[in-house]
Design an enzyme around this catalytic site. Structure first.
Site, mmCIF file in Angstrom:
data_model
loop_
_atom_site.group_PDB
_atom_site.id
_atom_site.type_symbol
_atom_site.label_atom_id
_atom_site.label_comp_id
_atom_site.label_asym_id
_atom_site.label_seq_id
_atom_site.Cartn_x
_atom_site.Cartn_y
_atom_site.Cartn_z
ATOM 1 N N CYS A 294 -22.403 -7.901 -20.096
ATOM 2 C CA CYS A 294 -22.148 -9.224 -20.681
ATOM 3 C C CYS A 294 -22.128 -9.251 -22.204
ATOM 4 O O CYS A 294 -21.093 -9.582 -22.791
ATOM 5 C CB CYS A 294 -23.164 -10.222 -20.146
ATOM 6 S SG CYS A 294 -22.922 -10.557 -18.399
ATOM 7 N N PHE B 200 -37.188 -12.499 -27.064
ATOM 8 C CA PHE B 200 -35.961 -11.847 -27.517
ATOM 9 C C PHE B 200 -36.037 -11.376 -28.967
ATOM 10 O O PHE B 200 -35.061 -11.482 -29.718
ATOM 11 C CB PHE B 200 -34.761 -12.789 -27.320
ATOM 12 C CG PHE B 200 -33.768 -12.191 -26.359
ATOM 13 C CD1 PHE B 200 -34.012 -12.209 -24.995
ATOM 14 C CD2 PHE B 200 -32.613 -11.576 -26.807
ATOM 15 C CE1 PHE B 200 -33.134 -11.624 -24.105
ATOM 16 C CE2 PHE B 200 -31.727 -10.985 -25.927
ATOM 17 C CZ PHE B 200 -31.990 -11.021 -24.577
HETATM 18 N N1 LIG Z 1 -23.578 -9.459 -14.306
HETATM 19 C C1 LIG Z 1 -24.213 -10.425 -14.951
HETATM 20 O O1 LIG Z 1 -25.398 -10.314 -15.272
HETATM 21 C C2 LIG Z 1 -23.494 -11.700 -15.283
HETATM 22 C C3 LIG Z 1 -24.250 -12.820 -15.679
HETATM 23 C C4 LIG Z 1 -23.585 -13.996 -15.980
HETATM 24 C C5 LIG Z 1 -22.207 -14.050 -15.924
HETATM 25 N N2 LIG Z 1 -21.490 -12.952 -15.566
HETATM 26 C C6 LIG Z 1 -20.030 -13.076 -15.477
HETATM 27 O O2 LIG Z 1 -19.686 -13.234 -14.095
HETATM 28 C C7 LIG Z 1 -18.444 -12.572 -13.812
HETATM 29 C C8 LIG Z 1 -18.652 -11.534 -12.724
HETATM 30 O O3 LIG Z 1 -19.557 -10.569 -13.208
HETATM 31 P P1 LIG Z 1 -20.221 -9.466 -12.241
HETATM 32 O O4 LIG Z 1 -21.169 -8.689 -13.072
HETATM 33 O O5 LIG Z 1 -20.692 -10.125 -11.013
HETATM 34 O O6 LIG Z 1 -18.920 -8.580 -11.909
HETATM 35 P P2 LIG Z 1 -18.777 -7.446 -10.813
HETATM 36 O O7 LIG Z 1 -17.816 -6.477 -11.381
HETATM 37 O O8 LIG Z 1 -20.112 -6.980 -10.362
HETATM 38 O O9 LIG Z 1 -18.092 -8.212 -9.573
HETATM 39 C C9 LIG Z 1 -16.805 -8.743 -9.591
HETATM 40 C C10 LIG Z 1 -16.252 -8.635 -8.183
HETATM 41 O O10 LIG Z 1 -15.018 -9.349 -8.113
HETATM 42 C C11 LIG Z 1 -14.177 -8.663 -7.189
HETATM 43 N N3 LIG Z 1 -12.787 -9.128 -7.351
HETATM 44 C C12 LIG Z 1 -11.915 -8.870 -8.353
HETATM 45 N N4 LIG Z 1 -10.752 -9.503 -8.120
HETATM 46 C C13 LIG Z 1 -10.883 -10.192 -6.973
HETATM 47 C C14 LIG Z 1 -10.035 -11.042 -6.223
HETATM 48 N N5 LIG Z 1 -8.803 -11.336 -6.632
HETATM 49 N N6 LIG Z 1 -10.493 -11.562 -5.075
HETATM 50 C C15 LIG Z 1 -11.738 -11.273 -4.640
HETATM 51 N N7 LIG Z 1 -12.604 -10.478 -5.321
HETATM 52 C C16 LIG Z 1 -12.188 -9.934 -6.475
HETATM 53 C C17 LIG Z 1 -14.421 -7.209 -7.502
HETATM 54 O O11 LIG Z 1 -14.021 -6.372 -6.446
HETATM 55 C C18 LIG Z 1 -15.937 -7.202 -7.746
HETATM 56 O O12 LIG Z 1 -16.649 -6.910 -6.545
HETATM 57 C C19 LIG Z 1 -17.973 -11.992 -15.154
HETATM 58 O O13 LIG Z 1 -17.123 -12.930 -15.777
HETATM 59 C C20 LIG Z 1 -19.267 -11.862 -15.941
HETATM 60 O O14 LIG Z 1 -19.046 -11.918 -17.315
HETATM 61 C C21 LIG Z 1 -22.112 -11.780 -15.225
#
Ligand SMILES: NC(=O)c1ccc[n+]([C@@H]2O[C@H](COP(=O)([O-])OP(=O)(O)OC[C@H]3O[C@@H](n4cnc5c(N)ncnc54)[C@H](O)[C@@H]3O)[C@@H](O)[C@H]2O)c1
Length: 439
Positions: A267, A256
């Site tokens: 993120c 990194f």
């Molecule tokens: N993407 C990453 O690399 C990553 C890594 C670690 C942590 N996170 C964290 O994890 C969380 C999710 O991130 P992501 O990238 O997977 O998001 P994303 O946007 O890809 O997915 C979120 C999903 O949640 C669904 N959703 C929203 N409200 C809902 C409800 N009430 N019931 C059911 N489904 C619902 C949406 O339709 C969407 O498909 C965030 O808090 C993010 O910060 C993400």
């Protein structure tokens, strides 16, 4: 064991696929019915290496199921993981509306003990809110004595390497407040932690903070290296040498330390903002993280600046190529990608743009439409271009044919935002070459 994962995005779908691979019965739930219908037909909504095979295999085996209805499956499962989005609110703080929506649905329908685990990245205090929201709904239904637990299990997977990260985690962090919750989490994570991968149990507030502190630290390293790289440029040092020199110190470490054209993704930008806002709400000023953000904003404009300087401001009407649109390789995620900032600046300056990315073209198109030309491959992208910007370091861009490129481009200028080329090789091949922090 049976679990439900609410939110079938990058985190939820990977989590669901990996738990089902270990023999757990998993329901992946999402409000997006198109996404769920597609998954039932074997169409995977995101690009993530290895994910499609894992999802299809476990779906066929009947261990992985998809649904839009948490209410229906809630009382069948032992654990509900919440992996819904926590996007930035207007002031930068994490918007918890989806997390609390899920909590309300749980409270409105729960009839037995359950463990509710928040996997989304959420500020300290969210588990308390989740508990209070569920309890409030139970009280309304006259079920105030129904037992349930909450836990925090932040996710550390990296897009592009998500399956490996989930299957062989550096660590699993679990914030708990009861022995019963610990037992459940122990059982669930046992298959992933057999090879001495550690489960770190903490109180819930610390688990919530660990995720933000980890991302803020990584963002800080990137901005630090970008600041050093920019100074290297000015004073005539080579940041690649500097990186090796400092990385050899075990206290610093090699990882990194790569300068570039700014961090993006779903993120780092939002988590740094949310942490700053958490502090602000409590009357504390996160001075360092504010600087991390402002260095990153500056860095996202640096490729454009190099281009403008090269042509002494005479850029309107020129044509450029962009290789790489995703915020990093091996993903189609373009959220907060540096490419978006570069494209915006180029369009405002009247520059014609041809772009190519191996998997993120559709995602960019959804955001910006037809303001750029979408090339069919990397060489098509550079036709008649006055400059090539390397923005995402996909492997296929690493050893291009300089001879072919020289013939296709109008002017042989390469601006490398990820320092993937050897400057002397590129110059020997007849190109003008600029990168970040090195001559
Ligand atoms: N993407 C990453 O690399 C990553 C890594 C670690 C942590 N996170 C964290 O994890 C969380 C999710 O991130 P992501 O990238 O997977 O998001 P994303 O946007 O890809 O997915 C979120 C999903 O949640 C669904 N959703 C929203 N409200 C809902 C409800 N009430 N019931 C059911 N489904 C619902 C949406 O339709 C969407 O498909 C965030 O808090 C993010 O910060 C993400």
């Amino acid at each position: 064991m049976k679990i439900a994962i609410v939110g079938t995005g990058y985190v939820g779908l990977v989590t669901g696929a990996c738990f089902s691979e270990m023999g757990v019965d998993v329901y992946c739930i999402d409000v997006d019915s198109e996404k769920i219908d597609n998954l039932k037909r074997g169409i995977i909504p995101i690009y993530e290496p290895g994910l499609e095979d894992l999802v299809l295999k476990n779906y066929k085996a009947g261990r992985l199921k998809f649904s839009t209805n948490l209410r229906v499956v809630l009382n069948e499962v032992d654990v509900v993981f919440s992996a819904v989005g926590t996007p930035p609110d207007e002031d930068g703080s994490a918007d918890l509306k989806y997390v609390l929506e899920v909590s309300r649905t749980i409270g409105q329908n729960l009839n037995k003990y359950i463990l509710v685990v928040t996997k989304s990245t959420v500020p300290v205090g969210t588990a308390k809110l989740v508990r209070a929201t569920i309890q409030e709904e139970l009280n309304k239904r006259g079920k105030s004595d129904l037992a349930f637990d909450v836990a925090s299990n932040p996710e550390f997977l990296k897009e592009g390497a998500a399956i490996d990260d989930f299957m062989s985690p550096d660590r699993v962090v679990v914030g708990i407040e009861s022995d019963r919750a610990k037992e459940v989490m122990d059982r669930l994570y046992k298959p992933f932690t057999l090879n001495n991968y550690r489960i770190i149990y903490t109180d819930i507030s610390s688990a919530e903070m660990i995720k933000y502190a980890a991302n803020a630290m990584l963002a800080t390293r990137i901005s630090f290296m970008n600041d050093i790289a920019n100074l290297c440029d000015i004073v005539g040092a080579d940041v690649n040498m500097v990186r090796m020199g400092i990385g050899a110190d075990n206290r610093i470490g090699k990882k990194f330390l790569y300068p570039g054209c700014g961090y993006g993704g779903s993120c780092f930008p939002k988590d740094v903002k949310a942490l700053i806002q958490t502090a602000t709400n409590k009357g504390y000023n996160m001075q360092l993280l504010k600087a991390v953000e402002s260095v990153n904003e500056y860095q996202k404009g640096i490729l454009f600046e190099k281009f403008v300087n090269y042509y002494n401001g005479d850029i309107a009407g020129r044509t450029v190529a962009i290789w790489g649109l995703a915020f990093k390789p091996k993903t189609d995620d373009v959220r907060e990608a540096p490419s978006l900032v570069l494209i915006k600046k180029l369009i405002e300056a009247g520059v014609n743009i041809r772009v190519y990315d191996p998997v993120a073209m559709n995602e960019i198109k959804k955001r910006i439409g037809d303001v750029v030309i979408y090339a069919k491959d990397m060489y098509d992208a550079i036709i008649d271009s006055d400059a090539l910007f390397l923005v995402t370091e996909w492997n296929e861009f690493r050893l291009p044919s300089w001879v072919a490129m020289k013939k296709i481009m109008k002017y042989p200028l390469i601006i490398d935002g990820r320092n993937i080329y050897n400057g002397s090789d590129v110059r020997e091949a007849g190109f003008e070459y600029y990168c970040i922090g090195a001559k």
